[in-house]
Design a protein around this motif. Structure first.
Motif, PDB file in Angstrom:
ATOM      1  N   VAL A   8       0.859  -1.191   0.000  1.00 48.14           N
ATOM      2  CA  VAL A   8       0.000   0.000   0.000  1.00 48.14           C
ATOM      3  C   VAL A   8       0.892   1.236   0.000  1.00 48.14           C
ATOM      4  CG1 VAL A   8      -1.662   1.317   1.388  1.00 48.14           C
ATOM      5  CG2 VAL A   8      -1.946  -1.151   1.105  1.00 48.14           C
ATOM      6  N   SER A   9       0.443   2.279  -0.666  1.00 47.63           N
ATOM      7  CA  SER A   9       1.187   3.532  -0.731  1.00 47.63           C
ATOM      8  C   SER A   9       0.248   4.693  -0.438  1.00 47.63           C
ATOM      9  CB  SER A   9       1.807   3.692  -2.123  1.00 47.63           C
ATOM     10  OG  SER A   9       2.522   4.899  -2.190  1.00 47.63           O
ATOM     11  N   PHE A  10       0.566   5.427   0.634  1.00 48.91           N
ATOM     12  CA  PHE A  10      -0.215   6.612   1.002  1.00 48.91           C
ATOM     13  C   PHE A  10       0.603   7.853   0.694  1.00 48.91           C
ATOM     14  CE2 PHE A  10      -1.972   3.848   4.616  1.00 48.91           C
ATOM     15  CZ  PHE A  10      -3.120   3.525   3.922  1.00 48.91           C
ATOM     16  N   GLY A  11       0.017   8.803  -0.056  1.00 49.56           N
ATOM     17  CA  GLY A  11       0.648  10.109  -0.221  1.00 49.56           C
ATOM     18  C   GLY A  11       0.603  10.863   1.099  1.00 49.56           C
ATOM     19  N   GLY A  12       1.089  12.078   1.118  1.00 50.94           N
ATOM     20  CA  GLY A  12       1.115  12.867   2.346  1.00 50.94           C
ATOM     21  C   GLY A  12      -0.266  13.294   2.809  1.00 50.94           C
ATOM     22  N   ASN A  13      -0.389  13.506   4.110  1.00 52.47           N
ATOM     23  CA  ASN A  13      -1.620  14.005   4.738  1.00 52.47           C
ATOM     24  C   ASN A  13      -2.843  13.128   4.503  1.00 52.47           C
ATOM     25  OD1 ASN A  13      -0.672  16.540   5.964  1.00 52.47           O
ATOM     26  ND2 ASN A  13      -0.207  17.069   3.837  1.00 52.47           N
ATOM     27  N   VAL A  14      -2.657  11.823   4.480  1.00 55.69           N
ATOM     28  CA  VAL A  14      -3.774  10.883   4.350  1.00 55.69           C
ATOM     29  C   VAL A  14      -4.213  10.488   5.751  1.00 55.69           C
ATOM     30  CG1 VAL A  14      -4.400   8.533   3.615  1.00 55.69           C
ATOM     31  CG2 VAL A  14      -3.081  10.029   2.092  1.00 55.69           C
ATOM     32  N   SER A  15      -5.520  10.359   5.928  1.00 54.13           N
ATOM     33  CA  SER A  15      -6.078   9.939   7.216  1.00 54.13           C
ATOM     34  C   SER A  15      -6.929   8.692   7.001  1.00 54.13           C
ATOM     35  CB  SER A  15      -6.937  11.065   7.802  1.00 54.13           C
ATOM     36  OG  SER A  15      -7.526  10.650   9.002  1.00 54.13           O
ATOM     37  N   ILE A  16      -6.626   7.654   7.762  1.00 57.44           N
ATOM     38  CA  ILE A  16      -7.363   6.384   7.693  1.00 57.44           C
ATOM     39  C   ILE A  16      -8.069   6.197   9.030  1.00 57.44           C
ATOM     40  CG2 ILE A  16      -7.205   3.880   7.359  1.00 57.44           C
ATOM     41  CD1 ILE A  16      -6.330   5.521   4.897  1.00 57.44           C
ATOM     42  N   GLY A  17      -9.389   6.005   9.008  1.00 62.47           N
ATOM     43  CA  GLY A  17     -10.164   5.849  10.233  1.00 62.47           C
ATOM     44  C   GLY A  17      -9.904   4.533  10.943  1.00 62.47           C
ATOM     45  N   GLU A  18     -10.396   4.457  12.158  1.00 63.22           N
ATOM     46  CA  GLU A  18     -10.249   3.263  12.982  1.00 63.22           C
ATOM     47  C   GLU A  18     -10.907   2.043  12.344  1.00 63.22           C
ATOM     48  OE1 GLU A  18     -11.831   4.025  16.865  1.00 63.22           O
ATOM     49  OE2 GLU A  18     -10.318   5.550  17.291  1.00 63.22           O
ATOM     50  N   LYS A  19     -10.331   0.882  12.633  1.00 65.20           N
ATOM     51  CA  LYS A  19     -10.863  -0.424  12.230  1.00 65.20           C
ATOM     52  C   LYS A  19     -11.071  -0.528  10.717  1.00 65.20           C
ATOM     53  CE  LYS A  19     -13.155  -1.062  16.670  1.00 65.20           C
ATOM     54  NZ  LYS A  19     -14.428  -1.209  17.350  1.00 65.20           N
ATOM     55  N   SER A  20     -10.186   0.104   9.956  1.00 66.37           N
ATOM     56  CA  SER A  20     -10.261   0.050   8.498  1.00 66.37           C
ATOM     57  C   SER A  20      -9.271  -0.956   7.953  1.00 66.37           C
ATOM     58  CB  SER A  20      -9.981   1.431   7.905  1.00 66.37           C
ATOM     59  OG  SER A  20     -11.034   2.312   8.237  1.00 66.37           O
ATOM     60  N   TYR A  21      -9.568  -1.460   6.768  1.00 63.75           N
ATOM     61  CA  TYR A  21      -8.675  -2.402   6.097  1.00 63.75           C
ATOM     62  C   TYR A  21      -8.415  -1.863   4.697  1.00 63.75           C
ATOM     63  CZ  TYR A  21      -6.443  -6.819   5.036  1.00 63.75           C
ATOM     64  OH  TYR A  21      -5.522  -7.782   4.726  1.00 63.75           O
ATOM     65  N   ILE A  22      -7.150  -1.533   4.445  1.00 66.24           N
ATOM     66  CA  ILE A  22      -6.753  -1.055   3.124  1.00 66.24           C
ATOM     67  C   ILE A  22      -6.023  -2.205   2.442  1.00 66.24           C
ATOM     68  CG2 ILE A  22      -5.525   0.739   1.842  1.00 66.24           C
ATOM     69  CD1 ILE A  22      -7.834   1.779   3.660  1.00 66.24           C
ATOM     70  N   TYR A  23      -6.588  -2.662   1.326  1.00 63.27           N
ATOM     71  CA  TYR A  23      -6.122  -3.893   0.687  1.00 63.27           C
ATOM     72  C   TYR A  23      -4.855  -3.730  -0.135  1.00 63.27           C
ATOM     73  CZ  TYR A  23      -9.787  -7.003   2.194  1.00 63.27           C
ATOM     74  OH  TYR A  23     -10.599  -7.807   2.963  1.00 63.27           O
ATOM     75  N   THR A  24      -4.275  -4.862  -0.478  1.00 63.56           N
ATOM     76  CA  THR A  24      -2.996  -4.988  -1.161  1.00 63.56           C
ATOM     77  C   THR A  24      -2.891  -4.085  -2.379  1.00 63.56           C
ATOM     78  OG1 THR A  24      -2.881  -7.285  -0.435  1.00 63.56           O
ATOM     79  CG2 THR A  24      -1.447  -6.660  -2.266  1.00 63.56           C
TER      80      THR A  24
END
Length: 185
Positions: free
Chosen positions: A154-170
């Motif tokens: 997974v690749s996140f750019g800057g200033n990304v916010s991921i909420g609780e109990k989330s699943y970001i896939y392959t």
């Protein structure tokens, strides 16, 4: 003397933890805990014996002597185990691979698993009980919510916010300045 560690979970997350600890040699693993049916009790995962079910921990182990890592990919089961163990006063530790690269200004909560090849850049905030899989890039000023699971590549750019109990896939890529809510897939 190395701290004693009990791995709660018997699947792939537990195997990742065992592999990291075998390289780091920073804990003495006393065994694993079956969060499912209990059918794995007595079996071994990567050479570590499965000792008991979650319900049996309090009768067998003293919270002042044992640290816990929740190594289970199912967020709901992991959260139930967390609540149960927290009430029993167990403490949670991080298992962070030395083969990851983490900025000195990043903040990491407790109970996290960070696998080899992970890059966490400046001012990123990683919540509690987050799993970050191999080859993931978390750029500057990201916020990853508690109990989230970030899959390999997974690749996140800057200033990304991921909420609780989330699943970001392959292999997911998230462009800068995006906010993803709680319980998202």
């Amino acid at each position: 003397m190395k701290p004693k560690l009990l791995i709660v979970g018997c699947g792939s997350q537990a195997r990742y933890v065992i592999d990291s600890i075998s390289v780091e040699n920073n804990f003495s693993i006393i065994g694993a805990v079956d969060l499912e049916s209990g059918s794995m009790i007595g079996d071994k995962i990567n050479g570590i014996k499965v000792l008991c079910r979650l319900e049996d921990i309090q009768d067998t182990y003293d919270p002042s002597e044992i640290s816990i890592i929740l190594a289970h990919g199912d967020v709901s089961k992991k959260y139930i185990a967390f609540e149960y163990l927290k009430q029993k006063n167990f403490k949670f530790v991080n298992v962070i691979s030395s083969r990851s690269s983490i900025s000195k200004t990043a903040r990491i909560g407790f109970g996290c698993i960070i696998n080899p090849g992970v890059v966490i850049m400046s001012n990123a905030i990683i919540g509690n009980h987050v799993i970050i899989h191999s080859q993931t890039v978390i750029e500057h000023d990201n916020i990853i919510g508690d109990f989230s699971n970030i899959a390999p590549g997974v690749s996140f750019g800057g200033n990304v916010s991921i909420g609780e109990k989330s699943y970001i896939y392959t292999g997911a890529s998230v462009i800068p300045n995006i906010k993803i809510g709680n319980n998202s897939i």
